[in-house]
Enzyme design. Structure first.
Site, PDB file in Angstrom:
ATOM      1  N   ASP A  98      -8.911  -6.690  -4.148  1.00 39.03           N
ATOM      2  CA  ASP A  98      -8.780  -5.518  -3.743  1.00 39.03           C
ATOM      3  C   ASP A  98      -9.065  -4.349  -4.619  1.00 39.03           C
ATOM      4  O   ASP A  98      -8.764  -4.317  -5.729  1.00 39.03           O
ATOM      5  CB  ASP A  98      -7.262  -5.473  -3.548  1.00 39.03           C
ATOM      6  CG  ASP A  98      -6.705  -4.205  -2.835  1.00 39.03           C
ATOM      7  OD1 ASP A  98      -7.677  -3.203  -2.608  1.00 39.03           O
ATOM      8  OD2 ASP A  98      -5.448  -4.148  -2.626  1.00 39.03           O
ATOM      9  N   HIS A 109      -8.321  -5.170   0.162  1.00 41.44           N
ATOM     10  CA  HIS A 109      -6.844  -4.624   0.459  1.00 41.44           C
ATOM     11  C   HIS A 109      -6.179  -5.331   1.607  1.00 41.44           C
ATOM     12  O   HIS A 109      -5.094  -5.287   1.512  1.00 41.44           O
ATOM     13  CB  HIS A 109      -7.187  -3.211   0.570  1.00 41.44           C
ATOM     14  CG  HIS A 109      -5.709  -2.502   0.782  1.00 41.44           C
ATOM     15  ND1 HIS A 109      -4.758  -2.514  -0.192  1.00 41.44           N
ATOM     16  CD2 HIS A 109      -5.229  -1.490   1.305  1.00 41.44           C
ATOM     17  CE1 HIS A 109      -3.745  -1.670  -0.057  1.00 41.44           C
ATOM     18  NE2 HIS A 109      -4.314  -1.030   0.894  1.00 41.44           N
ATOM     19  N   ASP A 110      -6.859  -5.709   2.685  1.00 44.36           N
ATOM     20  CA  ASP A 110      -6.555  -6.252   3.772  1.00 44.36           C
ATOM     21  C   ASP A 110      -5.400  -7.599   3.488  1.00 44.36           C
ATOM     22  O   ASP A 110      -4.631  -8.149   4.264  1.00 44.36           O
ATOM     23  CB  ASP A 110      -7.274  -6.627   4.777  1.00 44.36           C
ATOM     24  CG  ASP A 110      -7.588  -5.213   5.813  1.00 44.36           C
ATOM     25  OD1 ASP A 110      -6.780  -4.353   5.681  1.00 44.36           O
ATOM     26  OD2 ASP A 110      -8.475  -5.490   6.490  1.00 44.36           O
ATOM     27  N   ARG A 113     -12.007   6.026  10.146  1.00 41.76           N
ATOM     28  CA  ARG A 113     -11.551   4.568  10.134  1.00 41.76           C
ATOM     29  C   ARG A 113     -12.350   3.703   9.651  1.00 41.76           C
ATOM     30  O   ARG A 113     -12.156   2.858   8.907  1.00 41.76           O
ATOM     31  CB  ARG A 113     -11.006   4.105  11.626  1.00 41.76           C
ATOM     32  CG  ARG A 113     -10.678   2.756  11.827  1.00 41.76           C
ATOM     33  CD  ARG A 113      -9.321   2.651  10.676  1.00 41.76           C
ATOM     34  NE  ARG A 113      -8.617   1.592  10.909  1.00 41.76           N
ATOM     35  CZ  ARG A 113      -7.390   0.986  10.386  1.00 41.76           C
ATOM     36  NH1 ARG A 113      -6.843   1.933   9.312  1.00 41.76           N
ATOM     37  NH2 ARG A 113      -6.942  -0.202  10.395  1.00 41.76           N
ATOM     38  N   SER A 150       1.117  -1.080   0.161  1.00 39.49           N
ATOM     39  CA  SER A 150       0.054   0.130  -0.115  1.00 39.49           C
ATOM     40  C   SER A 150       1.082   1.159  -0.077  1.00 39.49           C
ATOM     41  O   SER A 150       1.683   1.514  -0.897  1.00 39.49           O
ATOM     42  CB  SER A 150      -0.862   0.008   1.287  1.00 39.49           C
ATOM     43  OG  SER A 150      -1.751   0.868   1.325  1.00 39.49           O
TER      44      SER A 150
END
Lengths: 198, 391
Positions: B324, B357-358, B227, B157
Site C-alpha cells: 500500500d 491500498h485495496d 476515479r 483509510s
C-alpha cells in the site's frame, strides 16, 4: 515454562514497564502481565507469533529488530529484554547498546557456546556443533553470532556495560558443576545489565 | 429464500433512516440541520448494549457494508469479507452499525439533498465536512440507538481517521479502536493526487460550478477520470502488472498494420471510472477528498500526536499492507509509535499483500487471523463488562 523465563520473572519488579524484543508467542509477556502486573510491548516479526500474541490480548508490534529501536525514547522502559535471540542479530553489540539506551535495565539470555558439549563436539568431530537445542546446520541457521559467557562478559567490560546479575543454567542437573564452572557446564546464560550505577 | 445467500453472509439487510431535527454545529462554524442519516445494522444488540460496533466508511463507501439488499444482488456489501457470521466482525456476537456519512450520496443528507433555505439541491453550497463532524453525527446516532459505549469503532483509510478521532474526542465511549491502512494526516503526495482528481471534475464543462443538477447535466467524464486517478493509487504497481501486464484488449503492434491499440489496463480503468461515475456524486467526491486532506489528528494538540493520543482510553489495533503506497506502512508505524509514546495498549501487524491500498477490503489469510484474534478479545471484554454490570 522455560527455566530461564522463571528466573527473568523473579528479576522483574511489580508493575514494571517492559519491552520484550523478539517476544515469540508472548509466553513471557503474558506471564509478566498476569504475575507481575507488568505493562509494555513485545516486538516480533513472525506472523504466527504475532497472531498468537494478539490472541492472548498482549500488545505486540511487528518490528524488525535489525532496523534498530529508533522509535523508542531514551529510558522509556524499566526493563528491555531479549530471550534467546541475541545470537540471531546482525549486530548484537549495537542491539545491546540500543537496549541499554531505551531501558533503564536490560535482560538478555543466550545459548552458551562454551558449554562442554559444544566444545567436545568440535574437538572430537571437528565440525560445528549441531544439537537438539540448536538443530541447524552452520550455513542455514538463524543463529549467526554465537558466543560464550566469557566472550559476552568481555563485550560488556569493553563497552562499559555493568552486569547486575548473572545466572547460568543447565538443562540437565549438574547444578554444582554449573555453579563452579558456568562457562563449561551452563547451556543458557541469563544476564541483567545496566549502563548507570544504581 | 435465505438459503440462496452464502452461509457466511449476514443475508438480506435493509437500510434504515434516522432523522435529526437539531442542527449539528460543524467545524466550519456553520450548522447543518435538520438532516438524515442512512444506516444498516447487523446482529443483535445485547441487553446492556455492550456488544455494539461502529463501522466507519472510507472515501467512496456507504452504509451497505455487508449482506444483500435483494435476492438478485450480484455483489454483497463492501466489507462482506470481514462482516458476517464467524467472520472477524462476527454478526453472531456483535451488533454492528454502518452508516452513510453526512455529505454522502447514498441516502444521508448531502449535496444532492434539497437545501431547505432555497428549495434547490445543496450542490456546491453543502457545508464542508471534517472528520470530527462525522464523528459528532455518529455520536448522535449512537445516542438514538441507545449505545453509550462502542465495544469497537473500526475503519479503514478515511474510516480509520474517524475511528482515531472517536478515541481522542469521546474517550469514554469507545473501548477498542481498529485502524486499518490509515494515517494521522495525508502526505503532500497524497493531497496532490486528490487535487488532480478534483481538477478533473472541475474542468468538466458539465460541472457548471457544481450546480449540474439544476442544469440537468452531470460531470460524468470528470468524475470518471477522478476515479481512475484514485483507482491507480489504490492498486500496487506489481499487482497491476500481474493482473494486466501489457496485454492488449484490441489491436496489434504487428509491422505493417495500422489499427488502434487498446491495452487491457486502459479499458479496465475506463470501465471502473464509468461505473463509479454512474453511481456516485461529483460534489460528494469533492467533499470527501477535502475531508481527507484536511484531517490532521494532532492539529489541536500542538501538532504532537503523543499528546493527542494521551487523551485516548481505549485499546488499539493498527494494520497496514506492505504494497500500500497510498497509505503506506510508514504512516501506520507513525500511529503506533505515537500510541506507544503515550503508553497506550496497541498491537500492530504489517500484512503481506500485492493488492495495495485495496487490500484492506480483500480476503487475506493473515489479515483475517489477526483481525479475528483481536475481535475475539473485544467480544470477551464486552461480556466481562456485562458480568461486572450484572454482578
Amino acid at each position: 515454562m522455560r527455566f530461564d523465563l522463571k528466573i527473568i520473572q523473579n528479576w522483574i519488579a511489580q508493575h514494571s514497564r517492559i519491552l520484550d524484543l523478539g517476544c515469540g508467542d508472548g509466553t513471557l509477556l503474558e506471564r509478566l502481565r498476569d504475575e507481575k502486573g507488568a505493562q509494555g510491548y513485545g516486538l516480533e516479526i513472525g506472523a504466527d507469533e504475532i497472531s498468537a500474541c494478539i490472541a492472548k490480548g498482549l500488545n505486540v508490534i511487528e518490528q524488525d529488530l535489525d532496523r534498530g529501536l529508533g522509535n523508542f525514547a531514551d529510558n522509556s522502559f524499566d526493563t528491555v529484554m531479549m530471550t534467546q535471540a541475541l545470537q540471531t542479530m546482525t549486530y548484537p553489540h549495537k542491539v545491546l547498546d540500543e537496549m541499554l539506551r531505551v531501558g533503564k535495565e536490560c535482560i538478555v539470555t543466550f545459548p552458551n557456546f562454551g558449554h562442554w558439549k559444544a566444545r567436545l563436539h568440535l574437538l572430537i568431530h571437528g565440525r560445528m556443533p549441531v544439537s537438539d537445542l540448536l538443530p541447524w546446520e552452520w550455513y542455514d541457521t538463524p543463529n549467526i553470532h554465537f558466543c560464550t559467557c566469557k566472550d559476552f562478559e568481555d563485550l560488556c567490560s569493553e563497552n562499559g556495560i555493568i552486569i547486575l546479575q548473572r545466572q547460568v543454567i543447565s538443562e540437565r542437573s549438574f547444578k554444582i558443576l554449573t555453579q563452579l564452572l558456568p562457562n563449561l557446564f551452563g547451556d543458557t546464560a541469563i544476564y541483567r545489565l545496566t549502563r548507570s550505577i544504581l | 429464500m435465505p438459503e440462496d445467500f452464502p452461509a457466511d453472509s449476514v443475508g438480506l439487510v435493509r437500510p434504515q433512516t434516522m432523522a435529526f431535527d437539531t442542527p449539528l454545529e460543524l467545524a466550519c462554524n456553520r450548522a447543518l440541520g435538520p438532516y438524515e442519516l442512512v444506516y444498516e445494522t447487523y446482529g443483535q444488540l445485547n441487553a446492556t448494549a455492550s456488544n455494539a460496533i461502529l463501522i466507519c466508511h472510507a472515501l467512496s463507501g456507504h452504509h451497505h457494508a455487508a449482506g444483500f439488499h435483494d435476492f438478485d444482488d450480484r455483489k454483497p456489501g463492501w466489507w462482506n469479507h470481514y462482516i458476517g457470521p464467524g467472520k472477524p466482525i462476527d454478526t453472531d456476537k456483535f451488533f454492528i452499525v454502518s452508516l452513510n456519512n453526512l455529505g454522502g450520496c447514498n441516502g444521508s443528507t448531502g449535496p444532492t439533498s434539497i437545501n431547505p433555505a432555497t428549495d434547490k439541491p445543496w450542490g456546491p453550497d453543502f457545508p464542508k465536512m471534517r472528520v470530527r463532524d462525522w464523528v459528532n453525527s455518529q455520536v448522535r446516532l449512537a445516542d438514538r440507538l441507545g449505545i453509550n459505549c462502542w465495544a469497537a469503532v473500526i475503519g479503514g483509510s478515511l474510516g480509520g481517521m474517524q475511528a482515531m478521532r472517536w478515541a481522542l474526542e469521546y474517550p469514554n465511549r469507545i473501548k477498542h479502536c481498529v485502524v486499518i491502512a490509515s494515517a494521522m494526516k495525508l502526505s503532500a503526495q497524497n493531497i496532490a493526487f486528490n487535487e488532480t482528481a478534483r481538477q478533473a471534475i472541475l474542468a468538466d464543462p458539465e460541472y457548471h460550478n457544481g450546480r449540474y443538477q439544476e442544469h440537468q447535466s452531470y460531470p460524468k467524464s470528470g468524475l470518471s477520470v477522478a476515479r481512475m486517478i484514485g483507482h491507480i493509487t489504490y492498486l500496487s504497481g506489481d499487482g497491476m502488472g500481474k493482473k494486466f501486464g501489457r496485454e492488449l484488449r484490441s489491436g496489434s503492434f504487428e509491422q505493417g498494420v495500422d489499427e488502434p491499440v487498446e491495452f487491457q489496463i486502459e479499458s479496465y480503468l475506463r470501465y471502473q471510472g464509468g461505473i463509479f461515475a454512474d453511481s456516485f456524486d461529483a460534489n460528494t467526491y469533492l467533499l470527501m477528498t477535502r475531508a481527507l486532506d484536511y484531517f490532521d489528528l494532532a492539529r489541536e494538540y500542538q501538532d504532537n500526536p503523543v499528546e493527542a493520543f494521551k487523551r485516548a482510553q481505549c485499546q488499539f489495533l493498527v494494520v497496514s499492507f506492505n504494497s500500500d503506497w497510498r497509505f503506506a506502512p510508514e504512516r501506520s508505524r507513525e500511529i503506533v509509535d505515537a500510541l506507544m509514546g503515550a503508553n497506550k495498549a496497541v498491537s500492530y501487524a504489517e500484512i503481506d499483500s500485492s493488492f495495495g491500498h485495496d487490500a484492506f477490503l480483500l480476503p487475506n489469510e493473515r489479515y483475517q487471523t489477526v483481525f479475528n484474534n483481536y475481535m475475539a478479545n473485544v467480544f470477551l471484554e464486552s461480556i466481562a463488562s456485562d458480568l461486572k454490570v450484572n454482578g
